[in-house]
Design a protein around this motif. Structure first.
Motif, PDB file in Angstrom:
ATOM      1  N   LYS A 178       0.835  -1.205   0.000  1.00 40.60           N
ATOM      2  CA  LYS A 178       0.000   0.000   0.000  1.00 40.60           C
ATOM      3  C   LYS A 178       0.866   1.249   0.000  1.00 40.60           C
ATOM      4  CE  LYS A 178      -4.121  -2.004   1.975  1.00 40.60           C
ATOM      5  NZ  LYS A 178      -5.001  -2.124   3.122  1.00 40.60           N
ATOM      6  N   VAL A 179       1.946   1.225   0.778  1.00 44.51           N
ATOM      7  CA  VAL A 179       2.864   2.371   0.804  1.00 44.51           C
ATOM      8  C   VAL A 179       3.468   2.570  -0.584  1.00 44.51           C
ATOM      9  CG1 VAL A 179       5.021   3.262   1.773  1.00 44.51           C
ATOM     10  CG2 VAL A 179       3.363   2.126   3.263  1.00 44.51           C
ATOM     11  N   MET A 180       3.895   1.484  -1.200  1.00 41.15           N
ATOM     12  CA  MET A 180       4.479   1.567  -2.543  1.00 41.15           C
ATOM     13  C   MET A 180       3.454   2.048  -3.562  1.00 41.15           C
ATOM     14  SD  MET A 180       6.951  -1.778  -2.357  1.00 41.15           S
ATOM     15  CE  MET A 180       7.596  -1.601  -4.008  1.00 41.15           C
ATOM     16  N   LYS A 181       2.206   1.648  -3.392  1.00 34.15           N
ATOM     17  CA  LYS A 181       1.128   2.084  -4.295  1.00 34.15           C
ATOM     18  C   LYS A 181       0.923   3.599  -4.199  1.00 34.15           C
ATOM     19  CE  LYS A 181      -3.503   0.348  -5.372  1.00 34.15           C
ATOM     20  NZ  LYS A 181      -4.600  -0.522  -4.931  1.00 34.15           N
ATOM     21  N   VAL A 182       0.955   4.119  -2.973  1.00 34.70           N
ATOM     22  CA  VAL A 182       0.803   5.562  -2.763  1.00 34.70           C
ATOM     23  C   VAL A 182       1.980   6.298  -3.405  1.00 34.70           C
ATOM     24  CG1 VAL A 182       0.801   7.400  -1.024  1.00 34.70           C
ATOM     25  CG2 VAL A 182      -0.595   5.355  -0.669  1.00 34.70           C
ATOM     26  N   LEU A 183       3.197   5.826  -3.145  1.00 31.71           N
ATOM     27  CA  LEU A 183       4.377   6.470  -3.730  1.00 31.71           C
ATOM     28  C   LEU A 183       4.333   6.440  -5.247  1.00 31.71           C
ATOM     29  CD1 LEU A 183       7.159   5.175  -1.309  1.00 31.71           C
ATOM     30  CD2 LEU A 183       6.394   7.545  -1.587  1.00 31.71           C
ATOM     31  N   ASP A 184       3.931   5.309  -5.819  1.00 28.74           N
ATOM     32  CA  ASP A 184       3.845   5.196  -7.272  1.00 28.74           C
ATOM     33  C   ASP A 184       2.852   6.207  -7.842  1.00 28.74           C
ATOM     34  OD1 ASP A 184       4.424   3.762  -9.833  1.00 28.74           O
ATOM     35  OD2 ASP A 184       2.279   3.284  -9.691  1.00 28.74           O
ATOM     36  N   TYR A 185       1.715   6.346  -7.203  1.00 31.94           N
ATOM     37  CA  TYR A 185       0.704   7.302  -7.661  1.00 31.94           C
ATOM     38  C   TYR A 185       1.264   8.720  -7.660  1.00 31.94           C
ATOM     39  CZ  TYR A 185      -3.758   9.736  -8.100  1.00 31.94           C
ATOM     40  OH  TYR A 185      -4.788  10.544  -8.534  1.00 31.94           O
ATOM     41  N   LEU A 186       2.076   9.031  -6.655  1.00 34.66           N
ATOM     42  CA  LEU A 186       2.648  10.378  -6.529  1.00 34.66           C
ATOM     43  C   LEU A 186       3.883  10.573  -7.403  1.00 34.66           C
ATOM     44  CD1 LEU A 186       2.258  10.793  -2.670  1.00 34.66           C
ATOM     45  CD2 LEU A 186       0.841  11.841  -4.450  1.00 34.66           C
ATOM     46  N   GLY A 187       4.276   9.511  -8.130  1.00 28.81           N
ATOM     47  CA  GLY A 187       5.409   9.618  -9.048  1.00 28.81           C
ATOM     48  C   GLY A 187       6.753   9.319  -8.414  1.00 28.81           C
ATOM     49  N   PHE A 188       6.751   8.563  -7.323  1.00 28.18           N
ATOM     50  CA  PHE A 188       7.983   8.209  -6.633  1.00 28.18           C
ATOM     51  C   PHE A 188       8.025   6.705  -6.433  1.00 28.18           C
ATOM     52  CE2 PHE A 188       7.445  12.634  -5.858  1.00 28.18           C
ATOM     53  CZ  PHE A 188       8.730  13.149  -5.775  1.00 28.18           C
ATOM     54  N   GLU A 189       9.181   6.228  -6.017  1.00 27.78           N
ATOM     55  CA  GLU A 189       9.313   4.807  -5.761  1.00 27.78           C
ATOM     56  C   GLU A 189      10.144   4.588  -4.506  1.00 27.78           C
ATOM     57  OE1 GLU A 189      13.196   3.911  -8.586  1.00 27.78           O
ATOM     58  OE2 GLU A 189      11.236   3.221  -9.231  1.00 27.78           O
ATOM     59  N   LEU A 190       9.986   3.440  -3.944  1.00 27.05           N
ATOM     60  CA  LEU A 190      10.742   3.033  -2.780  1.00 27.05           C
ATOM     61  C   LEU A 190      11.940   2.251  -3.289  1.00 27.05           C
ATOM     62  CD1 LEU A 190      10.596   2.963   0.340  1.00 27.05           C
ATOM     63  CD2 LEU A 190       9.401   0.798   0.124  1.00 27.05           C
ATOM     64  N   SER A 191      13.134   2.651  -2.879  1.00 31.73           N
ATOM     65  CA  SER A 191      14.313   1.935  -3.345  1.00 31.73           C
ATOM     66  C   SER A 191      15.311   1.796  -2.204  1.00 31.73           C
ATOM     67  CB  SER A 191      14.955   2.648  -4.538  1.00 31.73           C
ATOM     68  OG  SER A 191      15.390   3.924  -4.166  1.00 31.73           O
ATOM     69  N   ILE A 192      16.171   0.834  -2.352  1.00 29.73           N
ATOM     70  CA  ILE A 192      17.196   0.569  -1.354  1.00 29.73           C
ATOM     71  C   ILE A 192      18.541   0.883  -1.982  1.00 29.73           C
ATOM     72  CG2 ILE A 192      18.305  -1.224   0.027  1.00 29.73           C
ATOM     73  CD1 ILE A 192      15.569  -2.640   0.066  1.00 29.73           C
ATOM     74  N   ARG A 193      19.368   1.590  -1.235  1.00 30.93           N
ATOM     75  CA  ARG A 193      20.702   1.889  -1.732  1.00 30.93           C
ATOM     76  C   ARG A 193      21.680   1.725  -0.577  1.00 30.93           C
ATOM     77  NH1 ARG A 193      22.562   7.144  -0.371  1.00 30.93           N
ATOM     78  NH2 ARG A 193      20.925   8.411   0.520  1.00 30.93           N
ATOM     79  N   GLU A 194      22.925   1.522  -0.910  1.00 30.18           N
ATOM     80  CA  GLU A 194      23.950   1.365   0.107  1.00 30.18           C
ATOM     81  C   GLU A 194      24.110   2.668   0.864  1.00 30.18           C
ATOM     82  OE1 GLU A 194      28.639   0.138   0.433  1.00 30.18           O
ATOM     83  OE2 GLU A 194      27.541  -0.303  -1.399  1.00 30.18           O
ATOM     84  N   LYS A 195      24.232   2.553   2.151  1.00 31.74           N
ATOM     85  CA  LYS A 195      24.383   3.739   2.985  1.00 31.74           C
ATOM     86  C   LYS A 195      25.792   4.295   2.832  1.00 31.74           C
ATOM     87  CE  LYS A 195      23.951   5.487   7.633  1.00 31.74           C
ATOM     88  NZ  LYS A 195      23.541   5.255   8.985  1.00 31.74           N
ATOM     89  N   SER A 196      25.864   5.590   2.689  1.00 32.13           N
ATOM     90  CA  SER A 196      27.141   6.279   2.586  1.00 32.13           C
ATOM     91  C   SER A 196      27.802   6.306   3.961  1.00 32.13           C
ATOM     92  CB  SER A 196      26.925   7.707   2.088  1.00 32.13           C
ATOM     93  OG  SER A 196      28.113   8.449   2.207  1.00 32.13           O
ATOM     94  N   PRO A 197      29.119   6.216   3.999  1.00 32.37           N
ATOM     95  CA  PRO A 197      29.802   6.333   5.294  1.00 32.37           C
ATOM     96  C   PRO A 197      29.753   7.762   5.833  1.00 32.37           C
ATOM     97  CG  PRO A 197      31.421   6.166   3.527  1.00 32.37           C
ATOM     98  CD  PRO A 197      30.057   5.965   2.911  1.00 32.37           C
ATOM     99  N   LEU A 198      29.403   8.704   4.978  1.00 29.70           N
ATOM    100  CA  LEU A 198      29.297  10.103   5.383  1.00 29.70           C
ATOM    101  C   LEU A 198      27.890  10.403   5.875  1.00 29.70           C
ATOM    102  CD1 LEU A 198      31.164  11.642   2.323  1.00 29.70           C
ATOM    103  CD2 LEU A 198      32.109  11.126   4.582  1.00 29.70           C
TER     104      LEU A 198
END
Length: 96
Positions: free
Chosen positions: A56-76
């Motif tokens: 449901k969260v992903m559906k809301v984000l998709d409707y608003l033109g965004f997506e949920l993604s995972i990326r490596e955390k920066s050490p900074l």
């Protein structure tokens, strides 16, 4: 939208609310378009989405033109983390 590890439901919900409001979309309209209840959408936006599925969260984000993604955390640290640290230090210094 960048979703950080450690970002809680409240912070995610606040970002979703901000995106929705920036696009001039009401909770009711978005809920109707996604075929979810306005109460469910409100739960997402207020951080009480622990029982709301990630789809449901992903559906809301998709409707608003965004997506949920995972990326490596920066050490900074992020700008938000630096800002929070500065505010915490100011608060600590001002206590004395």
């Amino acid at each position: 939208m960048i979703i950080r590890w450690g970002m809680d439901f409240l912070e995610l919900g606040q970002q979703i609310r901000q995106l929705r409001q920036q696009q001039g979309i009401t909770q009711q309209l978005l809920a109707e378009h996604l075929q979810i209840s306005r109460v469910t959408l409100n739960s997402i936006e207020t951080g009480r989405a622990g029982d709301v599925g990630i789809r449901k969260v992903m559906k809301v984000l998709d409707y608003l033109g965004f997506e949920l993604s995972i990326r490596e955390k920066s050490p900074l640290p992020t700008l938000e983390e630096l800002h929070a640290a500065v505010l915490a230090e100011r608060h600590r210094v001002n206590k004395f």
